[in-house]
Design a protein around this motif. Sequence first.
Motif, PDB file in Angstrom:
ATOM      1  N   GLY A 196      91.542  57.460  33.537  1.00 28.40           N
ATOM      2  CA  GLY A 196      91.446  58.558  32.585  1.00 28.40           C
ATOM      3  C   GLY A 196      90.008  59.007  32.356  1.00 28.40           C
ATOM      4  N   ALA A 197      89.094  58.040  32.254  1.00 23.56           N
ATOM      5  CA  ALA A 197      87.701  58.369  31.941  1.00 23.56           C
ATOM      6  C   ALA A 197      87.044  59.189  33.042  1.00 23.56           C
ATOM      7  CB  ALA A 197      86.900  57.087  31.700  1.00 23.56           C
ATOM      8  N   LEU A 198      87.442  58.963  34.288  1.00 20.28           N
ATOM      9  CA  LEU A 198      86.852  59.711  35.400  1.00 20.28           C
ATOM     10  C   LEU A 198      87.211  61.191  35.362  1.00 20.28           C
ATOM     11  CD1 LEU A 198      87.270  57.169  38.355  1.00 20.28           C
ATOM     12  CD2 LEU A 198      85.164  57.812  37.172  1.00 20.28           C
ATOM     13  N   ILE A 199      88.248  61.547  34.629  1.00 19.72           N
ATOM     14  CA  ILE A 199      88.614  62.961  34.452  1.00 19.72           C
ATOM     15  C   ILE A 199      88.420  63.375  32.990  1.00 19.72           C
ATOM     16  CG2 ILE A 199      90.189  63.026  36.415  1.00 19.72           C
ATOM     17  CD1 ILE A 199      92.511  62.707  34.469  1.00 19.72           C
ATOM     18  N   PHE A 200      87.592  62.598  32.265  1.00 26.73           N
ATOM     19  CA  PHE A 200      87.262  62.860  30.861  1.00 26.73           C
ATOM     20  C   PHE A 200      88.498  62.836  29.959  1.00 26.73           C
ATOM     21  CE2 PHE A 200      83.615  64.584  33.116  1.00 26.73           C
ATOM     22  CZ  PHE A 200      82.567  64.038  32.394  1.00 26.73           C
ATOM     23  N   ASP A 201      89.444  61.999  30.267  1.00 26.79           N
ATOM     24  CA  ASP A 201      90.581  61.756  29.392  1.00 26.79           C
ATOM     25  C   ASP A 201      90.387  60.380  28.773  1.00 26.79           C
ATOM     26  OD1 ASP A 201      92.933  61.491  28.062  1.00 26.79           O
ATOM     27  OD2 ASP A 201      94.222  61.428  29.837  1.00 26.79           O
ATOM     28  N   PHE A 202      89.833  60.353  27.553  1.00 27.96           N
ATOM     29  CA  PHE A 202      89.506  59.095  26.900  1.00 27.96           C
ATOM     30  C   PHE A 202      90.606  58.621  25.951  1.00 27.96           C
ATOM     31  CE2 PHE A 202      85.386  61.337  27.561  1.00 27.96           C
ATOM     32  CZ  PHE A 202      84.895  60.514  28.564  1.00 27.96           C
ATOM     33  N   GLY A 203      91.716  59.319  25.969  1.00 27.74           N
ATOM     34  CA  GLY A 203      92.831  58.917  25.130  1.00 27.74           C
ATOM     35  C   GLY A 203      92.690  59.411  23.699  1.00 27.74           C
ATOM     36  N   PRO A 204      93.604  59.013  22.825  1.00 28.57           N
ATOM     37  CA  PRO A 204      93.564  59.461  21.433  1.00 28.57           C
ATOM     38  C   PRO A 204      92.589  58.639  20.599  1.00 28.57           C
ATOM     39  CG  PRO A 204      95.475  58.063  21.782  1.00 28.57           C
ATOM     40  CD  PRO A 204      94.806  58.211  23.119  1.00 28.57           C
ATOM     41  N   SER A 205      92.100  59.251  19.535  1.00 31.75           N
ATOM     42  CA  SER A 205      91.271  58.522  18.587  1.00 31.75           C
ATOM     43  C   SER A 205      92.141  57.574  17.779  1.00 31.75           C
ATOM     44  CB  SER A 205      90.555  59.507  17.655  1.00 31.75           C
ATOM     45  OG  SER A 205      89.965  58.839  16.563  1.00 31.75           O
ATOM     46  N   LEU A 206      91.617  56.386  17.514  1.00 34.29           N
ATOM     47  CA  LEU A 206      92.379  55.405  16.743  1.00 34.29           C
ATOM     48  C   LEU A 206      92.306  55.659  15.245  1.00 34.29           C
ATOM     49  CD1 LEU A 206      91.500  52.067  18.606  1.00 34.29           C
ATOM     50  CD2 LEU A 206      93.390  53.652  19.019  1.00 34.29           C
ATOM     51  N   LYS A 207      91.297  56.404  14.816  1.00 37.37           N
ATOM     52  CA  LYS A 207      91.097  56.621  13.388  1.00 37.37           C
ATOM     53  C   LYS A 207      91.411  58.045  12.939  1.00 37.37           C
ATOM     54  CE  LYS A 207      89.788  52.409  12.797  1.00 37.37           C
ATOM     55  NZ  LYS A 207      90.603  51.456  12.037  1.00 37.37           N
ATOM     56  N   GLN A 208      91.145  59.015  13.814  1.00 34.84           N
ATOM     57  CA  GLN A 208      91.443  60.413  13.478  1.00 34.84           C
ATOM     58  C   GLN A 208      92.779  60.765  14.104  1.00 34.84           C
ATOM     59  OE1 GLN A 208      88.132  63.213  13.762  1.00 34.84           O
ATOM     60  NE2 GLN A 208      86.696  61.507  14.055  1.00 34.84           N
ATOM     61  N   LYS A 209      93.811  60.574  13.348  1.00 33.66           N
ATOM     62  CA  LYS A 209      95.164  60.701  13.855  1.00 33.66           C
ATOM     63  C   LYS A 209      95.447  62.119  14.348  1.00 33.66           C
ATOM     64  CE  LYS A 209      95.817  56.496  12.440  1.00 33.66           C
ATOM     65  NZ  LYS A 209      95.836  55.373  13.391  1.00 33.66           N
ATOM     66  N   GLY A 210      96.068  62.205  15.517  1.00 35.72           N
ATOM     67  CA  GLY A 210      96.458  63.488  16.069  1.00 35.72           C
ATOM     68  C   GLY A 210      95.376  64.172  16.881  1.00 35.72           C
ATOM     69  N   PHE A 211      94.234  63.523  17.062  1.00 34.65           N
ATOM     70  CA  PHE A 211      93.130  64.121  17.802  1.00 34.65           C
ATOM     71  C   PHE A 211      92.794  63.258  19.011  1.00 34.65           C
ATOM     72  CE2 PHE A 211      92.559  65.889  13.572  1.00 34.65           C
ATOM     73  CZ  PHE A 211      92.264  67.221  13.837  1.00 34.65           C
ATOM     74  N   ASP A 212      92.580  63.915  20.147  1.00 34.95           N
ATOM     75  CA  ASP A 212      92.093  63.202  21.330  1.00 34.95           C
ATOM     76  C   ASP A 212      90.578  63.061  21.249  1.00 34.95           C
ATOM     77  OD1 ASP A 212      94.578  62.870  22.446  1.00 34.95           O
ATOM     78  OD2 ASP A 212      94.487  64.746  23.599  1.00 34.95           O
ATOM     79  N   VAL A 213      90.061  62.019  21.878  1.00 36.37           N
ATOM     80  CA  VAL A 213      88.630  61.751  21.850  1.00 36.37           C
ATOM     81  C   VAL A 213      87.834  62.900  22.449  1.00 36.37           C
ATOM     82  CG1 VAL A 213      86.818  60.276  22.824  1.00 36.37           C
ATOM     83  CG2 VAL A 213      88.868  59.244  21.843  1.00 36.37           C
TER      84      VAL A 213
END
Length: 312
Positions: free
Chosen positions: A73-90
């Motif tokens: 995921g990181a190689l295509i800048f997909d860092f997954g969802p934020s653990l603290k800001q619900k509903g937002f991707d990193v």
Amino acid sequence: MRKEMLVYVVKRLIMCFITVVVVITATFFLMNAVPGGPFLSEKAASQQILDALNAKYGLDQPLIVQYWNYLKGALIFDFGPSLKQKGFDVIDIINDGFKTSLPIGLIAGILALAFGTFLGSLAAVKHNKVADRIIMIFSTASVAFPSFIIASVLLYVFCTALGWLPANGITTNGDYRGYILPIVTLSLYPTAYITRLTRSSTLDVLNSDYIRTAKAKGVSKNKILFKHALRNSLTPVITYAGPMFASIITGSLVVEQIYSIPGLGRIFIKSITGRDYPLIMGSTIFLTVIVILLILVCDILYKVANPRVELE
């Protein structure tokens, strides 16, 4: 020459890719080695809820599986969802902060290059004269004082004492005066550093044999300075420019905190205090990519500024 440049750029891009993979790997395993976990603050949560949260974010899988999934995921800048800001991707959080930090840092960097090169050249030409001493005092003071002291003084003088500029930082009401103090604060240190670099390298060039030969032939001072000396003295400035731009366009932790700027630096601080691991890792990798790319651009500019530089 074009073929040589193309081969060099391809080789550097491959090295850049390897470097990014190494940084991703190191960041991932270092973050997983930190004691505790992202849900450590959920004191009231039962073990069943904590297990459900870990399963939701894939933290219950073997570490090597987590790493492989994160690397892809990181190689295509997909860092997954934020653990603290619900509903937002990193990546969305990083983009929002970068949109604020980028124009401030870009303007500050351009001003630093322009004024630093000018003042350094002027100091070299006026070596050991009044102008040289004044410029050196300014550059030394700007380098010596920490950015948080400069920011605090400017905030007090122009916002509190004089009331010329807003004290609430950058807002959404279209008042661009809020950008002035952050830009000035961010540009002061690199301006002073570039001034010293330019002065030192220009003095070395002005004392070289081919400059003495040009003077003996009656070449004008302006032509000697701008066509020969300044161009050949820009190499150390170009070396510094890449990391400088990478540092200030991705947000200054101190400056953004003092001026209440919702940039990438402030986001990074919140991610650390909130133990938002994906956001911490995503911000680190994002900064790494920008640093690597800007250093590559600076290396290519070496050849433009000084054709005698050999590409390896």
